[in-house]
Design an enzyme around this catalytic site. Structure first.
Site, PDB file in Angstrom:
ATOM      1  CE  LYS A  22      -8.374   6.153   0.245  1.00  0.00           C
ATOM      2  NZ  LYS A  22      -7.161   5.908   0.246  1.00  0.00           N
ATOM      3  CG  ASN A  23      -4.840   4.558   3.670  1.00  0.00           C
ATOM      4  OD1 ASN A  23      -5.626   4.534   2.505  1.00  0.00           O
ATOM      5  ND2 ASN A  23      -4.252   5.898   4.092  1.00  0.00           N
ATOM      6  NE  ARG A  92      -0.510   2.750  -5.981  1.00  0.00           N
ATOM      7  CZ  ARG A  92       0.665   2.659  -6.738  1.00  0.00           C
ATOM      8  NH1 ARG A  92       0.192   2.896  -7.898  1.00  0.00           N
ATOM      9  NH2 ARG A  92       1.928   2.212  -6.188  1.00  0.00           N
ATOM     10  CB  CYS A 116      -4.801  10.563  -5.883  1.00  0.00           C
ATOM     11  SG  CYS A 116      -6.615  10.759  -5.128  1.00  0.00           S
ATOM     12  NE  ARG A 121       0.119   6.929  -5.938  1.00  0.00           N
ATOM     13  CZ  ARG A 121      -1.115   6.719  -5.419  1.00  0.00           C
ATOM     14  NH1 ARG A 121      -1.460   6.873  -3.823  1.00  0.00           N
ATOM     15  NH2 ARG A 121      -2.557   6.952  -6.181  1.00  0.00           N
ATOM     16  N   PRO A 122       5.729   3.730  -8.065  1.00  0.00           N
ATOM     17  CG  PRO A 122       8.094   4.006  -7.869  1.00  0.00           C
ATOM     18  CD  PRO A 122       6.944   4.880  -7.685  1.00  0.00           C
ATOM     19  CB  ILE A 123       4.005  -1.424  -8.123  1.00  0.00           C
ATOM     20  CG1 ILE A 123       4.077  -1.888  -9.550  1.00  0.00           C
ATOM     21  CG2 ILE A 123       2.537  -0.695  -7.829  1.00  0.00           C
ATOM     22  CD1 ILE A 123       2.863  -2.666 -10.062  1.00  0.00           C
ATOM     23  CG  ASP A 124      10.488  -0.345  -7.947  1.00  0.00           C
ATOM     24  OD1 ASP A 124       9.613   0.387  -7.456  1.00  0.00           O
ATOM     25  OD2 ASP A 124      11.594  -0.221  -7.616  1.00  0.00           O
ATOM     26  CG  LEU A 125      10.346  -0.809  -3.410  1.00  0.00           C
ATOM     27  CD1 LEU A 125       9.966  -0.003  -2.148  1.00  0.00           C
ATOM     28  CD2 LEU A 125      11.789  -1.601  -3.350  1.00  0.00           C
ATOM     29  CG  ASP A 307      -2.700   9.828   2.921  1.00  0.00           C
ATOM     30  OD1 ASP A 307      -2.216  10.369   1.799  1.00  0.00           O
ATOM     31  OD2 ASP A 307      -3.101   8.597   2.978  1.00  0.00           O
ATOM     32  CB  VAL A 329       5.757  10.619   0.402  1.00  0.00           C
ATOM     33  CG1 VAL A 329       5.191   9.129   0.246  1.00  0.00           C
ATOM     34  CG2 VAL A 329       6.208  10.545   2.151  1.00  0.00           C
ATOM     35  NE  ARG A 399     -10.280   7.403  -4.887  1.00  0.00           N
ATOM     36  CZ  ARG A 399      -9.008   8.009  -4.524  1.00  0.00           C
ATOM     37  NH1 ARG A 399      -8.575   9.132  -5.045  1.00  0.00           N
ATOM     38  NH2 ARG A 399      -8.255   6.928  -4.183  1.00  0.00           N
TER      39      ARG A 399
END
Length: 420
Positions: A22-23, A92, A116, A121-125, A307, A329, A399
């Site tokens: 999946k990932n 996501r 989920c 889970r910030p996306i600042d990076l 996970d 995490v 999912r």
């Protein structure tokens, strides 16, 4: 949303064939929009997240065919830089389309991603890296609006080895002038798979899996159909390993690279499971109650994966002794704990730490899957529990797991799926 009905206390024995990752599949699917051409992708898992990503591509003008693990995708018809908001909020990994669409069109409009609810889970990076590469990004009416201004390769130091940020930077940087170096990138096997796919497409990426990734920006000259096979899913393999550890079992896991989930197998060996490899097949045997593992801390690869935290907790719920689990995490990944407690698990959480005192047996209950991996943990618990359990809201589980019911039935589990 559907339910699973599971009769517990049945031993497991048989073969499990692991599907595509999946990932790995999701970022590779997103990357197909970078250039307009045809792609033939094998080992694509038949799961809801993949279906959502393929639907996004279709809504953006691409042609998609997906059947029996093979996807044929033609992205020459991409006709928009706006990623459909409704679908983005379901998945996501859709945020990875940001770098890919920017590379293809020079612009992007995309909502903050869903998936989920397992904590911040910030996306600042992601944004910081893209801005450094020459992208202007603003927030407008709840959307991220990006425009390429002065693209140029550079050095990027990630404060944390974020998988998503590493992928987004890779997908944008492959086609801009100059050399980009990502320091402290994510090292997951899925990142290596993305690198291998991009190189198959004619780009130049090296170093994935190490402390730095080097990208020499260029536009591929060859526009022939790209053929590529996705790696197998190490988390799916780990989930079946967790199930096997919770009861008497002997299962054979095929189609998996053992080195990809060494951090998982080593923990279960410490717990008393017998794990060996023969002719490319991983054989897992458990003849009795496993031992508690003193402490496990989730970490970026090659550490123990977040996970697998929930599934591991489910197997430790009936282990002999006390286990301590530290989740480093995500900040809200213990939503499965109250559901496991309904089944008799003795678990105490303090912030990001969970103390699991193993009980002799769990008991059936009606519980609810709150997220993908937490839902899988409830399945594992129900398989080893006394009585018949009902797990609701299984959309989350579907999912990320392909043919979950069928694969479990093939190894002796008594499980059915209802649509109500």
């Amino acid at each position: 949303m559907g339910s699973f009905i599971i009769e517990g206390r049945n031993s497991l024995e048989g073969i499990v064939d692991i599907g595509g990752s999946k990932n790995a599949a999701l970022p590779i699917l997103a990357s197909t929009v970078i250039s307009g051409r045809e792609y033939l992708l094998e080992n694509i898992p038949d799961i809801e997240d993949v279906k959502d990503m393929l639907e996004i591509l279709q809504d953006m003008g691409c042609t998609v065919q997906h059947d029996n693990g093979v996807a044929l995708i033609d992205t020459r018809g991409l006709n928009t830089s706006q990623v459909p908001e409704k679908l983005v909020r379901k998945i996501r990994s859709s945020i990875i389309l940001m770098g890919a669409v920017l590379q293809r069109t020079g612009n992007v409009e995309i909502a903050y991603p869903g998936g989920c609810e397992i904590g911040l889970r910030p996306i600042d990076l992601h944004l910081k890296g893209l801005r450094k590469l020459g992208v202007e990004i603003i927030e407008k009416s709840g959307l991220l609006v990006g425009k390429v201004t002065e693209p140029s390769g550079c050095e990027i130091q990630l404060d944390y080895p974020s998988v998503g940020a590493t992928e987004n930077i890779m997908l944008f940087a492959v086609g801009i002038p100059g050399k980009t170096v990502i320091y402290n990138p994510a090292k997951e096997p899925e990142i290596v798979d993305l690198q291998n796919f991009l190189n198959t497409c004619g780009y130049s990426v090296s170093g994935a899996g190490t402390g730095s990734i080097i990208i020499e920006g260029k536009k591929p000259e060859n526009t022939d159909t790209v053929e590529y096979k996705i790696i197998s899913d190490r988390i799916e393999a780990g989930t079946y390993l967790s199930a096997a550890s919770s009861m008497k079992s002997k299962i054979y896991i095929r189609n998996i690279e053992k080195s990809h989930f060494k951090s998982i197998t080593s923990i279960y060996e410490d717990a008393g499971c017998e794990i060996r490899e023969t002719h490319g097949t991983i054989v897992i045997s458990n003849q009795g109650r496993i031992k508690a593992v003193e402490k496990v801390t989730t970490q970026p690869y090659p550490g123990f994966p977040t996970d697998m935290q929930a599934q591991f907790m489910a197997s430790m719920a009936t282990a002999d002794g006390i286990s301590i689990i530290e989740e480093t995490v995500f900040d809200s990944r213990y939503k499965h704990v109250p559901e496991l407690q309904k089944m008799g698990a003795n678990i105490t959480t303090i912030g990001r730490v969970a103390v699991v005192e193993g009980v002799h047996k769990l008991y059936s209950a009606e519980v609810e899957a709150k997220d993908l991996r937490g839902g899988a943990a409830l399945v594992i618990a129900a398989l080893g529990a006394e009585g018949t359990s009902k797990i609701n809201n299984i959309y989350h589980i579907n999912r990320g797991y392909e043919k979950f019911v069928q694969k479990l039935q093939n190894i002796g589990a008594v499980i059915t799926e209802t649509k109500n």
